[in-house]
Design a protein around this motif. Structure first.
Motif, mmCIF file in Angstrom:
data_model
loop_
_atom_site.group_PDB
_atom_site.id
_atom_site.type_symbol
_atom_site.label_atom_id
_atom_site.label_comp_id
_atom_site.label_asym_id
_atom_site.label_seq_id
_atom_site.Cartn_x
_atom_site.Cartn_y
_atom_site.Cartn_z
ATOM 1 N N PRO A 151 0.816 -1.215 0.000
ATOM 2 C CA PRO A 151 0.000 0.000 0.000
ATOM 3 C C PRO A 151 0.847 1.261 0.000
ATOM 4 O O PRO A 151 1.781 1.383 0.799
ATOM 5 C CB PRO A 151 -0.802 -0.124 1.294
ATOM 6 N N GLY A 152 0.564 2.163 -0.916
ATOM 7 C CA GLY A 152 1.282 3.424 -0.980
ATOM 8 C C GLY A 152 2.661 3.348 -1.602
ATOM 9 O O GLY A 152 3.394 4.346 -1.624
ATOM 10 N N LYS A 153 3.017 2.167 -2.099
ATOM 11 C CA LYS A 153 4.348 2.006 -2.694
ATOM 12 C C LYS A 153 4.231 1.548 -4.140
ATOM 13 O O LYS A 153 3.205 1.044 -4.581
ATOM 14 C CB LYS A 153 5.174 0.999 -1.890
ATOM 15 N N GLN A 154 5.336 1.724 -4.866
ATOM 16 C CA GLN A 154 5.366 1.259 -6.247
ATOM 17 C C GLN A 154 5.578 -0.248 -6.301
ATOM 18 O O GLN A 154 6.131 -0.850 -5.375
ATOM 19 C CB GLN A 154 6.502 1.974 -6.998
ATOM 20 N N ARG A 155 5.135 -0.821 -7.410
ATOM 21 C CA ARG A 155 5.364 -2.246 -7.607
ATOM 22 C C ARG A 155 6.866 -2.501 -7.726
ATOM 23 O O ARG A 155 7.580 -1.736 -8.377
ATOM 24 C CB ARG A 155 4.643 -2.717 -8.868
ATOM 25 N N GLU A 156 7.322 -3.579 -7.124
ATOM 26 C CA GLU A 156 8.744 -3.899 -7.158
ATOM 27 C C GLU A 156 8.947 -5.366 -7.510
ATOM 28 O O GLU A 156 8.110 -6.216 -7.220
ATOM 29 C CB GLU A 156 9.400 -3.613 -5.803
ATOM 30 N N LEU A 157 10.084 -5.617 -8.128
ATOM 31 C CA LEU A 157 10.450 -6.977 -8.471
ATOM 32 C C LEU A 157 10.800 -7.744 -7.209
ATOM 33 O O LEU A 157 11.492 -7.230 -6.328
ATOM 34 C CB LEU A 157 11.638 -6.961 -9.426
ATOM 35 N N VAL A 158 10.321 -8.980 -7.136
ATOM 36 C CA VAL A 158 10.688 -9.868 -6.029
ATOM 37 C C VAL A 158 11.712 -10.892 -6.521
ATOM 38 O O VAL A 158 12.790 -11.026 -5.948
ATOM 39 C CB VAL A 158 9.450 -10.591 -5.472
ATOM 40 N N ALA A 159 11.360 -11.605 -7.587
ATOM 41 C CA ALA A 159 12.250 -12.634 -8.113
ATOM 42 C C ALA A 159 11.837 -12.993 -9.524
ATOM 43 O O ALA A 159 10.659 -12.899 -9.875
ATOM 44 C CB ALA A 159 12.219 -13.886 -7.232
ATOM 45 N N THR A 160 12.818 -13.392 -10.317
ATOM 46 C CA THR A 160 12.545 -13.866 -11.671
ATOM 47 C C THR A 160 13.330 -15.142 -11.938
ATOM 48 O O THR A 160 14.342 -15.416 -11.270
ATOM 49 C CB THR A 160 12.923 -12.829 -12.745
ATOM 50 N N ILE A 161 12.859 -15.895 -12.919
ATOM 51 C CA ILE A 161 13.546 -17.119 -13.310
ATOM 52 C C ILE A 161 13.400 -17.267 -14.821
ATOM 53 O O ILE A 161 12.317 -17.094 -15.380
ATOM 54 C CB ILE A 161 12.999 -18.348 -12.559
ATOM 55 N N THR A 162 14.520 -17.559 -15.485
ATOM 56 C CA THR A 162 14.498 -17.709 -16.932
ATOM 57 C C THR A 162 14.115 -19.138 -17.320
ATOM 58 O O THR A 162 14.022 -20.032 -16.466
ATOM 59 C CB THR A 162 15.875 -17.383 -17.520
ATOM 60 N N SER A 163 13.952 -19.347 -18.609
ATOM 61 C CA SER A 163 13.627 -20.688 -19.084
ATOM 62 C C SER A 163 14.754 -21.670 -18.786
ATOM 63 O O SER A 163 14.512 -22.866 -18.631
ATOM 64 C CB SER A 163 13.347 -20.661 -20.591
ATOM 65 N N GLY A 164 15.973 -21.144 -18.661
ATOM 66 C CA GLY A 164 17.115 -21.994 -18.348
ATOM 67 C C GLY A 164 17.342 -22.203 -16.865
ATOM 68 O O GLY A 164 18.249 -22.935 -16.476
ATOM 69 N N GLY A 165 16.519 -21.535 -16.054
ATOM 70 C CA GLY A 165 16.626 -21.733 -14.620
ATOM 71 C C GLY A 165 17.462 -20.702 -13.878
ATOM 72 O O GLY A 165 17.631 -20.798 -12.656
ATOM 73 N N SER A 166 17.958 -19.696 -14.580
ATOM 74 C CA SER A 166 18.706 -18.646 -13.890
ATOM 75 C C SER A 166 17.742 -17.778 -13.093
ATOM 76 O O SER A 166 16.675 -17.425 -13.589
ATOM 77 C CB SER A 166 19.471 -17.785 -14.903
ATOM 78 N N THR A 167 18.148 -17.438 -11.891
ATOM 79 C CA THR A 167 17.269 -16.684 -10.998
ATOM 80 C C THR A 167 17.867 -15.334 -10.630
ATOM 81 O O THR A 167 19.078 -15.128 -10.686
ATOM 82 C CB THR A 167 16.991 -17.475 -9.715
ATOM 83 N N ASN A 168 16.971 -14.446 -10.245
ATOM 84 C CA ASN A 168 17.363 -13.117 -9.802
ATOM 85 C C ASN A 168 16.423 -12.722 -8.674
ATOM 86 O O ASN A 168 15.211 -12.957 -8.760
ATOM 87 C CB ASN A 168 17.254 -12.112 -10.951
ATOM 88 N N TYR A 169 16.972 -12.135 -7.617
ATOM 89 C CA TYR A 169 16.167 -11.781 -6.450
ATOM 90 C C TYR A 169 16.401 -10.334 -6.049
ATOM 91 O O TYR A 169 17.499 -9.801 -6.189
ATOM 92 C CB TYR A 169 16.538 -12.666 -5.256
ATOM 93 N N ALA A 170 15.371 -9.734 -5.487
ATOM 94 C CA ALA A 170 15.548 -8.443 -4.836
ATOM 95 C C ALA A 170 16.411 -8.652 -3.606
ATOM 96 O O ALA A 170 16.331 -9.696 -2.945
ATOM 97 C CB ALA A 170 14.194 -7.870 -4.441
ATOM 98 N N ASP A 171 17.237 -7.676 -3.296
ATOM 99 C CA ASP A 171 18.117 -7.796 -2.141
ATOM 100 C C ASP A 171 17.339 -8.063 -0.860
ATOM 101 O O ASP A 171 17.808 -8.783 0.025
ATOM 102 C CB ASP A 171 18.952 -6.521 -1.975
#
Length: 114
Positions: A41-61
């Protein structure tokens, strides 16, 4: 037409765990990236985590070491395992599926009580 169905949100005490899932169905082929975003609430949307088709992942700190993203390509499903939840994780969590274009889920509420 593509449909995304999310589940797994709810109310949990701080320190608890939840597992979100998002399944894509319909006219969708060759899914590339999948991910989770959140908006408090009251904040912008932010990335939490992503995963590619190859399985590589990325996370918010802010979630590294606590959240784990995974996917089941055979089921067109992406998961988000959330452990050691904190009050600041409270938000609406939405999944994103990229297959030529991006498709968003409707969102699921996660509420962490302190």
């Amino acid at each position: 037409q593509v449909q995304l169905v999310e589940s797994g949100g709810g109310l949990v005490q701080a320190g608890g765990s939840l597992r979100l899932s998002c399944t894509a169905s319909g006219s969708i082929f060759s899914i590339n990236a999948m991910g989770w975003y959140r908006q408090a609430p009251g904040k912008q949307r932010e990335l939490v985590a992503t995963i590619t088709s190859g399985g590589s992942t990325n996370y918010a700190d802010s979630v590294k070491g606590r959240f784990t993203i995974s996917r089941d390509n055979g089921k067109n499903t992406v998961y988000l395992q959330m452990n050691s939840l904190k009050a600041e994780d409270t938000a609406v969590y939405c999944c994103l599926v990229v297959s030529g274009q991006g498709y968003w889920g409707q969102g699921t509420q996660v509420t962490v009580s302190s």
